[in-house]
Motif scaffolding. Structure first.
Motif, PDB file in Angstrom:
ATOM      1  N   ALA A  88       0.803  -1.224   0.000  1.00 23.21           N
ATOM      2  CA  ALA A  88       0.000   0.000   0.000  1.00 23.21           C
ATOM      3  C   ALA A  88       0.836   1.275   0.000  1.00 23.21           C
ATOM      4  CB  ALA A  88      -0.946   0.000   1.202  1.00 23.21           C
ATOM      5  N   ASN A  89       2.153   1.158   0.129  1.00 20.59           N
ATOM      6  CA  ASN A  89       2.997   2.361   0.081  1.00 20.59           C
ATOM      7  C   ASN A  89       3.516   2.655  -1.326  1.00 20.59           C
ATOM      8  OD1 ASN A  89       4.832   0.121   0.080  1.00 20.59           O
ATOM      9  ND2 ASN A  89       6.475   1.507   0.696  1.00 20.59           N
ATOM     10  N   ILE A  90       3.038   1.898  -2.319  1.00 22.95           N
ATOM     11  CA  ILE A  90       3.473   2.103  -3.703  1.00 22.95           C
ATOM     12  C   ILE A  90       2.354   2.794  -4.484  1.00 22.95           C
ATOM     13  CG2 ILE A  90       4.280   0.996  -5.823  1.00 22.95           C
ATOM     14  CD1 ILE A  90       5.218  -1.365  -4.104  1.00 22.95           C
ATOM     15  N   ILE A  91       2.690   3.872  -5.163  1.00 19.44           N
ATOM     16  CA  ILE A  91       1.725   4.584  -6.001  1.00 19.44           C
ATOM     17  C   ILE A  91       2.059   4.324  -7.470  1.00 19.44           C
ATOM     18  CG2 ILE A  91       0.879   6.858  -6.699  1.00 19.44           C
ATOM     19  CD1 ILE A  91       1.412   7.821  -3.862  1.00 19.44           C
ATOM     20  N   VAL A  92       1.064   3.870  -8.218  1.00 20.47           N
ATOM     21  CA  VAL A  92       1.225   3.572  -9.647  1.00 20.47           C
ATOM     22  C   VAL A  92       0.970   4.847 -10.443  1.00 20.47           C
ATOM     23  CG1 VAL A  92       0.340   2.219 -11.580  1.00 20.47           C
ATOM     24  CG2 VAL A  92       0.556   1.174  -9.316  1.00 20.47           C
ATOM     25  N   LYS A  93       1.907   5.166 -11.344  1.00 13.35           N
ATOM     26  CA  LYS A  93       1.848   6.440 -12.069  1.00 13.35           C
ATOM     27  C   LYS A  93       1.676   6.280 -13.580  1.00 13.35           C
ATOM     28  CE  LYS A  93       5.008   9.407 -10.832  1.00 13.35           C
ATOM     29  NZ  LYS A  93       6.372   9.958 -10.538  1.00 13.35           N
ATOM     30  N   SER A  94       1.732   5.027 -14.095  1.00 14.80           N
ATOM     31  CA  SER A  94       1.706   4.850 -15.550  1.00 14.80           C
ATOM     32  C   SER A  94       1.094   3.495 -15.900  1.00 14.80           C
ATOM     33  CB  SER A  94       3.129   4.940 -16.116  1.00 14.80           C
ATOM     34  OG  SER A  94       3.846   3.741 -15.829  1.00 14.80           O
ATOM     35  N   ASP A  95       1.144   3.159 -17.190  1.00 18.66           N
ATOM     36  CA  ASP A  95       0.640   1.860 -17.662  1.00 18.66           C
ATOM     37  C   ASP A  95       1.672   0.748 -17.542  1.00 18.66           C
ATOM     38  OD1 ASP A  95      -1.854   2.831 -18.325  1.00 18.66           O
ATOM     39  OD2 ASP A  95      -1.343   3.240 -20.421  1.00 18.66           O
ATOM     40  N   ASP A  96       2.831   1.026 -16.946  1.00 18.97           N
ATOM     41  CA  ASP A  96       3.883   0.010 -16.871  1.00 18.97           C
ATOM     42  C   ASP A  96       3.397  -1.259 -16.184  1.00 18.97           C
ATOM     43  OD1 ASP A  96       6.915  -0.689 -17.063  1.00 18.97           O
ATOM     44  OD2 ASP A  96       6.407  -1.053 -14.959  1.00 18.97           O
ATOM     45  N   LEU A  97       2.686  -1.130 -15.080  1.00 17.20           N
ATOM     46  CA  LEU A  97       2.227  -2.312 -14.347  1.00 17.20           C
ATOM     47  C   LEU A  97       1.218  -3.108 -15.166  1.00 17.20           C
ATOM     48  CD1 LEU A  97       2.717  -3.707 -11.646  1.00 17.20           C
ATOM     49  CD2 LEU A  97       0.724  -2.495 -10.742  1.00 17.20           C
ATOM     50  N   LEU A  98       0.354  -2.424 -15.892  1.00 10.89           N
ATOM     51  CA  LEU A  98      -0.589  -3.114 -16.776  1.00 10.89           C
ATOM     52  C   LEU A  98       0.159  -3.898 -17.839  1.00 10.89           C
ATOM     53  CD1 LEU A  98      -3.478  -3.663 -17.773  1.00 10.89           C
ATOM     54  CD2 LEU A  98      -3.321  -1.540 -19.101  1.00 10.89           C
ATOM     55  N   PHE A 159      13.809 -12.093  -3.169  1.00  7.28           N
ATOM     56  CA  PHE A 159      12.749 -11.254  -3.730  1.00  7.28           C
ATOM     57  C   PHE A 159      12.255 -10.283  -2.670  1.00  7.28           C
ATOM     58  CE2 PHE A 159      12.305 -15.118  -6.416  1.00  7.28           C
ATOM     59  CZ  PHE A 159      12.556 -14.522  -7.647  1.00  7.28           C
ATOM     60  N   GLU A 160      11.800  -9.113  -3.116  1.00  8.10           N
ATOM     61  CA  GLU A 160      11.309  -8.102  -2.165  1.00  8.10           C
ATOM     62  C   GLU A 160       9.876  -8.384  -1.736  1.00  8.10           C
ATOM     63  OE1 GLU A 160      11.523  -3.282  -1.485  1.00  8.10           O
ATOM     64  OE2 GLU A 160      11.725  -4.076  -3.516  1.00  8.10           O
ATOM     65  N   ASN A 161       9.091  -9.001  -2.627  1.00  8.32           N
ATOM     66  CA  ASN A 161       7.718  -9.430  -2.317  1.00  8.32           C
ATOM     67  C   ASN A 161       6.748  -8.275  -2.094  1.00  8.32           C
ATOM     68  OD1 ASN A 161       8.715 -12.104  -2.345  1.00  8.32           O
ATOM     69  ND2 ASN A 161       9.206 -12.006  -0.171  1.00  8.32           N
ATOM     70  N   ASN A 162       7.073  -7.105  -2.607  1.00 14.16           N
ATOM     71  CA  ASN A 162       6.140  -5.990  -2.479  1.00 14.16           C
ATOM     72  C   ASN A 162       5.175  -5.889  -3.650  1.00 14.16           C
ATOM     73  OD1 ASN A 162       8.112  -5.252  -4.280  1.00 14.16           O
ATOM     74  ND2 ASN A 162       8.547  -3.264  -3.366  1.00 14.16           N
ATOM     75  N   ILE A 163       5.456  -6.601  -4.731  1.00 13.21           N
ATOM     76  CA  ILE A 163       4.538  -6.738  -5.867  1.00 13.21           C
ATOM     77  C   ILE A 163       4.602  -8.203  -6.301  1.00 13.21           C
ATOM     78  CG2 ILE A 163       3.905  -5.974  -8.181  1.00 13.21           C
ATOM     79  CD1 ILE A 163       5.474  -3.423  -7.735  1.00 13.21           C
TER      80      ILE A 163
END
Length: 266
Positions: A88-98, A159-163
């Motif tokens: 929940a501390n990560i903010i998505v700013k673009s279509d990269d994750l999609l 792995f960081e395991n945050n995503i």
């Protein structure tokens, strides 16, 4: 996108604020599970999870309850084909994750996650957790000693395991989640300290969600923003003589532990 896809997060003990993304994706649902009422924002649906009638969940601490939610999307959201957990501390700013989600589904990837940005060794991570007071010392020590005696190798990766991207219909992935939960339930809540061992024992290698650390979300500034977690308690180490003394003791113990592991793993 023909498959039913979910992006989800969880917030326990008011540890984070619900993020408002700069970009939301069509045909993907957004769900936040929480142990208390929090204001919704953007496309997020907030669902209270206190009434989850699963014994091992109900008997867990708040920290471990958040791990249960993190590990078991196939149990909590069986109506979806795929999910992507994101801290929940990560903010998505673009279509990269999609683009990452679409690529994983297109390639038939069952499980993908993010490389750790600082370390590639579970033993080094355990020492960092001990020195920085992230978890109970005796549980971390016993857990890592077991891994060491079982022959788990150094520098096996981390792995960081945050995503985390997962298919909900993969028996292999679901079994890994069960094993991962067993270690977190009985030992340290720090999930980085058990995942690599579980993967090693299951002879399973996830896909990296990003090809390298340098190309990962912490370095893609135009695509993601990372916020500091909200503090649960005041930092004892920074505020009291006893806290500072404990930090010194943990640091010295960590040094001795490294010497022990180096000897055992030679």
């Amino acid at each position: 996108m023909k498959n039913k896809v979910l992006i989800y997060t969880c917030i326990y003990n008011n540890y984070d604020n619900l993020p408002n993304y700069e970009v939301y994706y069509d045909n993907i649902d957004y769900i936040c599970l929480s142990d208390r009422e929090i204001p919704s924002t953007g496309k997020w649906q907030v669902r209270l999870i206190n009434d989850l009638m699963i014994e091992e969940y109900q008997n867990a601490s708040s920290l471990k309850k958040s791990r249960y939610v993190k590990f078991f999307p196939h149990k909590l959201f069986p109506e979806y084909d795929f999910s992507l957990y994101i801290d929940a501390n990560i903010i998505v700013k673009s279509d990269d994750l999609l683009d990452r989600i679409t690529e994983c589904i297109g390639k038939g990837v069952k499980y993908a996650t993010v490389l750790h940005p600082q370390r590639d060794c579970l033993y080094d991570e355990s020492l960092s957790c001990i020195i920085c007071n992230r978890g109970k010392l005796h549980k971390i020590f016993l857990q890592i000693l077991i891994f060491c005696l079982c022959g788990f190798p150094v520098n096996y990766g981390l792995f960081e395991n945050n995503i985390i991207f997962r298919s909900h219909k993969s028996p292999d992935v679901n079994q890994i989640m069960n094993d991962w939960w067993w270690w977190v339930k009985h030992f340290s809540y720090r999930d980085q300290l058990s995942l690599m061992y579980v993967l090693w024992r299951n002879k399973y290698t996830p896909e990296p969600l990003y090809p390298s650390v340098e190309e990962g979300p912490r370095f893609l500034y135009k695509d993601y923003k990372f916020k500091e977690h909200k503090s649960l308690v005041e930092d004892e180490a920074a505020s009291t003589p006893l806290g500072r003394a404990k930090t010194i003791i943990r640091t010295k113990f960590g040094v001795l532990l490294k010497l022990l592991f180096d000897k055992l793993l030679k």
